[in-house]
Motif scaffolding. Structure first.
Motif, PDB file in Angstrom:
ATOM      1  N   VAL A  10      -3.284  -4.195   3.436  1.00 51.16           N
ATOM      2  CA  VAL A  10      -2.188  -4.383   2.480  1.00 51.16           C
ATOM      3  C   VAL A  10      -0.922  -3.881   3.157  1.00 51.16           C
ATOM      4  O   VAL A  10      -0.812  -2.704   3.495  1.00 51.16           O
ATOM      5  N   LEU A  11       0.016  -4.802   3.388  1.00 53.02           N
ATOM      6  CA  LEU A  11       1.242  -4.471   4.095  1.00 53.02           C
ATOM      7  C   LEU A  11       2.436  -4.569   3.152  1.00 53.02           C
ATOM      8  O   LEU A  11       2.435  -5.365   2.218  1.00 53.02           O
ATOM      9  N   VAL A  12       3.422  -3.754   3.432  1.00 48.12           N
ATOM     10  CA  VAL A  12       4.682  -3.828   2.694  1.00 48.12           C
ATOM     11  C   VAL A  12       5.724  -4.392   3.657  1.00 48.12           C
ATOM     12  O   VAL A  12       5.943  -3.842   4.737  1.00 48.12           O
ATOM     13  N   ASP A  28       1.908  -0.455   7.040  1.00 55.75           N
ATOM     14  CA  ASP A  28       0.526  -0.509   6.576  1.00 55.75           C
ATOM     15  C   ASP A  28       0.360   0.428   5.377  1.00 55.75           C
ATOM     16  O   ASP A  28       0.485   1.649   5.513  1.00 55.75           O
ATOM     17  N   HIS A  29       0.084  -0.163   4.207  1.00 56.78           N
ATOM     18  CA  HIS A  29      -0.104   0.610   2.984  1.00 56.78           C
ATOM     19  C   HIS A  29      -1.530   0.490   2.468  1.00 56.78           C
ATOM     20  O   HIS A  29      -1.778   0.739   1.288  1.00 56.78           O
ATOM     21  N   ASP A  70      10.444  -4.395   0.287  1.00 57.80           N
ATOM     22  CA  ASP A  70       9.184  -3.809  -0.182  1.00 57.80           C
ATOM     23  C   ASP A  70       8.304  -4.854  -0.854  1.00 57.80           C
ATOM     24  O   ASP A  70       7.790  -4.653  -1.958  1.00 57.80           O
ATOM     25  N   GLU A  71       8.108  -5.979  -0.165  1.00 57.75           N
ATOM     26  CA  GLU A  71       7.274  -7.064  -0.684  1.00 57.75           C
ATOM     27  C   GLU A  71       5.842  -6.854  -0.202  1.00 57.75           C
ATOM     28  O   GLU A  71       5.586  -6.757   0.998  1.00 57.75           O
ATOM     29  N   PRO A  72       4.848  -6.787  -1.113  1.00 56.23           N
ATOM     30  CA  PRO A  72       3.463  -6.617  -0.670  1.00 56.23           C
ATOM     31  C   PRO A  72       2.896  -7.924  -0.123  1.00 56.23           C
ATOM     32  O   PRO A  72       3.082  -8.991  -0.716  1.00 56.23           O
ATOM     33  N   VAL A  73       2.227  -7.858   1.008  1.00 59.04           N
ATOM     34  CA  VAL A  73       1.560  -9.022   1.599  1.00 59.04           C
ATOM     35  C   VAL A  73       0.184  -8.584   2.071  1.00 59.04           C
ATOM     36  O   VAL A  73      -0.059  -7.401   2.348  1.00 59.04           O
ATOM     37  N   LEU A  74      -0.699  -9.551   2.176  1.00 56.81           N
ATOM     38  CA  LEU A  74      -2.061  -9.291   2.630  1.00 56.81           C
ATOM     39  C   LEU A  74      -2.237  -9.879   4.017  1.00 56.81           C
ATOM     40  O   LEU A  74      -1.833 -11.013   4.285  1.00 56.81           O
ATOM     41  N   ALA A  75      -2.837  -9.099   4.904  1.00 51.24           N
ATOM     42  CA  ALA A  75      -3.135  -9.553   6.257  1.00 51.24           C
ATOM     43  C   ALA A  75      -4.552  -9.116   6.580  1.00 51.24           C
ATOM     44  O   ALA A  75      -4.792  -7.974   6.963  1.00 51.24           O
TER      45      ALA A  75
END
Length: 509
Positions: free
Chosen positions: A281-283, A304-305, A272-277
């Motif tokens: 905002v993706l988990v 996709d969060h 459950d690491e948040p990343v930006l693409a």
């Protein structure tokens, strides 16, 4: 319905077993063909060697002075028979026959046949040549040669035939069998061992699956990969991406974002690491694939969060405003009770002063914010954050130099920058020694929107805008990453100095 399980003793053989059997058959066929060819070559060589031997022996005997002199004497057999037998014994041939031109034998290993006609072709030898043939005689099938015995004038006065039986040649070949059989057996043994080791390795790699099972598994997995609603990225042990499903391509686009590349390169398990693409905002969840204790790659799943994060942010804002309004209502009730008590005590002047003072403070902040910011969403955000700050015991100050009039910067992006910077500042000063203060400046000048937020907290470390950094204890925020994302999208820049963050966003003209 019960779940069917794969049986290792299914209808077909595994790929490893099929490959092993195929290799053994191919190698055995090749070795058999090679051995047969070798045997034929050896047999031909043995026969040719026998022909060469008997020819040389026959010519030597025919040129011997003893033979030439004896055939001219009466009763030549008495001289030639002992000589011929000594030559036969010394050379290991099966017969040495000296005969008259009319085929009458002067010598033979069977004395009873002396004086009887020779069986075989002699025409070529009578003509002065050499006869070489394989034929059946009194001793069985043999390889023989017939050469002429000539006098000083070249006249043929006798014939010499020397031969070796086919059985004798075969006996010699049988004696050479180990020389052929041992290498053949070793070749088969090595080939079988190599095939077995290869099939064993293949069995481990294919988990004992047969072709039909692997085909079905590929079809099932391919269908699953393209139908799941999560993005999937598979990388090998070198970090090279080997597979991206349809949802993964939709979320990530053609090029992997830097944060996703960093996750894959780290080759570490994450949850459950948040990343930006881009704007998303993706988990991310990543699992390291290991086989026999070796790392062979990673599997990264992405959800996709974006909308969920937006809704969560709005919910947090509403919750914060609700809490602030509840606190303000409680505080207002206390002050109203105080004013009413003063009136009841007949101290109306003091009651009026207290009420007007409270109204002046609240109205002053509202007038300042609404007058400076011609952007109702940002003004409402700052007023709400002011209430939250008051609830937390933090003083939120909107710089008097703040000014926005009709900027073309999207309100959503401006709210993202201002809201996340203020939230981060409020978190930074929480739990610190008084005074706890947050200062906000929002200014639109020369087509550039400047947002500057400072606080009395401990300052912002290097790398604060990387993925996952947060002032929160759990350290899993993405607020500053979203700020950086907005700045990158508009070609702006971010400056960090101590506990002050300045963001410059060029507004569209």
């Amino acid at each position: 319905m019960p779940i069917a399980q794969r049986s290792s003793s299914g209808a077909g053989w595994s790929i490893a077993r099929q490959l092993f059997v195929l290799q053994v058959l191919v190698v055995a066929a090749l070795v058999a063909i090679g051995t047969a060819g070798t045997v034929l070559i050896v047999l031909d060589d043995a026969e040719q060697a026998a022909i060469d031997d008997v020819t040389d022996i026959a010519e030597t005997v025919a040129r011997s002075p003893t033979v030439v002199d004896a055939v001219r004497r009466p009763a030549p057999a008495t001289i030639l028979q002992p000589y011929a037998e000594s030559v036969r014994t010394a050379t290991g041939t099966d017969f040495v026959v000296v005969m008259a031109p009319d085929r009458t034998r002067y010598t033979h290993r069977t004395p009873s046949l002396i004086g009887k006609p020779f069986i075989g072709s002699i025409d070529g030898a009578l003509a002065g040549g050499t006869v070489v043939e394989t034929s059946v005689g009194t001793l069985g099938e043999s390889v023989r040669t017939v050469v002429p015995v000539k006098d000083e004038t070249g006249k043929v006065i006798a014939l010499v035939s020397v031969g070796i039986t086919t059985d004798a040649i075969n006996q010699k070949l049988v004696g050479r069998t180990p020389a052929v059989a041992i290498p053949t057996a070793l070749a088969l043994l090595l080939a079988a061992a190599g095939s077995w080791l290869l099939s064993r390795r293949l069995r481990r790699q294919t988990h004992g699956l047969g072709p039909a099972e692997m085909t079905r598994m590929y079809e099932y997995h391919d269908a699953v990969l393209h139908s799941v609603r999560e993005g999937l990225v598979v990388a090998d042990r070198e970090g090279r991406v080997t597979l991206v499903n349809d949802e993964g391509r939709r979320l990530l686009g053609d090029d992997l974002p830097e944060e996703v590349r960093d996750l894959i390169a780290a080759r570490a398990a994450v949850a459950d690491e948040p990343v930006l693409a881009g704007d998303r905002v993706l988990v991310a969840n990543q699992r390291v694939i290991r086989s026999e204790g070796q790392t062979i790659g990673t599997v990264l799943t992405l959800r996709d969060h974006t909308e969920l994060r937006e809704l969560t942010g709005e919910l947090d804002s509403v919750r914060g405003l609700t809490e602030a309004l509840r606190a303000q209502a409680h505080e207002a009730a206390n002050r109203l009770h105080t004013v009413l008590t003063l009136v009841e005590l007949g101290r109306t002047g003091e009651a009026v002063d207290l009420a007007t003072a409270e109204l002046a403070v609240a109205q002053q902040l509202t007038d300042q914010v609404m007058g400076a910011l011609d952007e109702p969403a940002v003004a409402a955000l700052l007023l709400g954050k002011s209430a939250q700050a008051g609830e937390r015991g933090v003083e939120l100050i909107v710089d008097e130099a703040s000014r926005i009039e009709g900027t073309r910067l999207p309100s959503r992006d401006l709210l993202t920058v201002v809201g996340n910077l203020v939230d981060n500042a409020l978190e930074a000063v929480a739990g610190t020694e008084p005074p706890r203060r947050v200062t906000v400046l929002v200014l639109d000048t020369d087509g550039v929107v400047l947002v500057r937020v400072g606080d009395t907290g401990p300052g912002i470390p290097a790398g604060a805008f990387r993925r996952g950094w947060s002032t929160k204890a759990q350290g899993r925020g993405i607020g500053l990453s979203l700020v950086r994302q907005v700045a990158d999208r508009h070609g702006g820049d971010i400056e960090v100095s101590g506990s002050t963050i300045t963001v410059r966003l060029p507004a569209a003209s």
